[in-house]
Design a protein around this motif. Structure first.
Motif, PDB file in Angstrom:
ATOM      1  N   GLY A  26       0.816  -1.218   0.000  1.00  0.00           N
ATOM      2  CA  GLY A  26       0.000   0.000   0.000  1.00  0.00           C
ATOM      3  C   GLY A  26       0.836   1.247   0.000  1.00  0.00           C
ATOM      4  N   SER A  27       1.931   1.228   0.723  1.00  0.00           N
ATOM      5  CA  SER A  27       2.811   2.390   0.761  1.00  0.00           C
ATOM      6  C   SER A  27       3.532   2.580  -0.568  1.00  0.00           C
ATOM      7  CB  SER A  27       3.833   2.217   1.889  1.00  0.00           C
ATOM      8  OG  SER A  27       4.724   3.295   1.914  1.00  0.00           O
ATOM      9  N   TYR A  28       3.932   1.475  -1.183  1.00  0.00           N
ATOM     10  CA  TYR A  28       4.715   1.567  -2.415  1.00  0.00           C
ATOM     11  C   TYR A  28       3.845   1.860  -3.631  1.00  0.00           C
ATOM     12  CZ  TYR A  28       8.149   0.345  -5.973  1.00  0.00           C
ATOM     13  OH  TYR A  28       8.993   0.374  -7.035  1.00  0.00           O
ATOM     14  N   PHE A  29       2.744   1.132  -3.785  1.00  0.00           N
ATOM     15  CA  PHE A  29       1.938   1.241  -4.991  1.00  0.00           C
ATOM     16  C   PHE A  29       0.849   2.310  -4.913  1.00  0.00           C
ATOM     17  CE2 PHE A  29       3.356  -3.260  -5.398  1.00  0.00           C
ATOM     18  CZ  PHE A  29       4.084  -3.093  -6.559  1.00  0.00           C
ATOM     19  N   PHE A  30       0.181   2.379  -3.774  1.00  0.00           N
ATOM     20  CA  PHE A  30      -1.003   3.231  -3.686  1.00  0.00           C
ATOM     21  C   PHE A  30      -0.806   4.491  -2.859  1.00  0.00           C
ATOM     22  CE2 PHE A  30      -2.582  -1.245  -3.853  1.00  0.00           C
ATOM     23  CZ  PHE A  30      -2.969  -1.209  -5.180  1.00  0.00           C
ATOM     24  N   ASN A  31       0.379   4.668  -2.298  1.00  0.00           N
ATOM     25  CA  ASN A  31       0.685   5.807  -1.427  1.00  0.00           C
ATOM     26  C   ASN A  31      -0.318   5.871  -0.269  1.00  0.00           C
ATOM     27  OD1 ASN A  31       2.208   7.905  -0.541  1.00  0.00           O
ATOM     28  ND2 ASN A  31       1.266   9.429  -1.878  1.00  0.00           N
ATOM     29  N   ASN A  32      -0.646   4.687   0.269  1.00  0.00           N
ATOM     30  CA  ASN A  32      -1.575   4.577   1.381  1.00  0.00           C
ATOM     31  C   ASN A  32      -0.922   3.695   2.438  1.00  0.00           C
ATOM     32  OD1 ASN A  32      -3.657   4.266   3.126  1.00  0.00           O
ATOM     33  ND2 ASN A  32      -5.059   3.284   1.682  1.00  0.00           N
ATOM     34  N   ARG A  33      -0.450   4.283   3.495  1.00  0.00           N
ATOM     35  CA  ARG A  33       0.255   3.503   4.515  1.00  0.00           C
ATOM     36  C   ARG A  33      -0.684   2.822   5.499  1.00  0.00           C
ATOM     37  NH1 ARG A  33       2.771   8.515   7.945  1.00  0.00           N
ATOM     38  NH2 ARG A  33       0.818   9.624   8.061  1.00  0.00           N
TER      39      ARG A  33
END
Length: 72
Positions: A26-33
């Motif tokens: 989520g952090s890498y692909f969607f910018n959602n940590r």
């Protein structure tokens, strides 16, 4: 519903790995940590429910019975 929830076997190690992988993806692909937490909360709830249900079933099967012989 209980049979369906108990059929899915959840291990806490699996919950931890899925939450870590979900958080990293989520952090890498969607910018959602927060994706790892969003995925981990239902899995943790399912794990807690299964542990509670196993203990409740064990407690129900192993209840103490009163003896009926009064001269014992």
């Amino acid at each position: 519903m209980k049979k369906f929830l108990m059929k899915i076997k959840v291990n806490m190690l699996v919950v931890l790995l899925i939450s870590l992988l979900g958080g990293m993806a989520g952090s890498y692909f969607f910018n959602n940590r927060w994706l790892g937490l969003i995925v981990a909360i239902p899995l943790c709830a399912l794990y807690i429910y299964q542990v509670y249900q196993v203990q409740a079933d064990y407690r129900e099967q192993h209840t103490k019975k009163k003896h009926t012989n009064k001269y014992r």
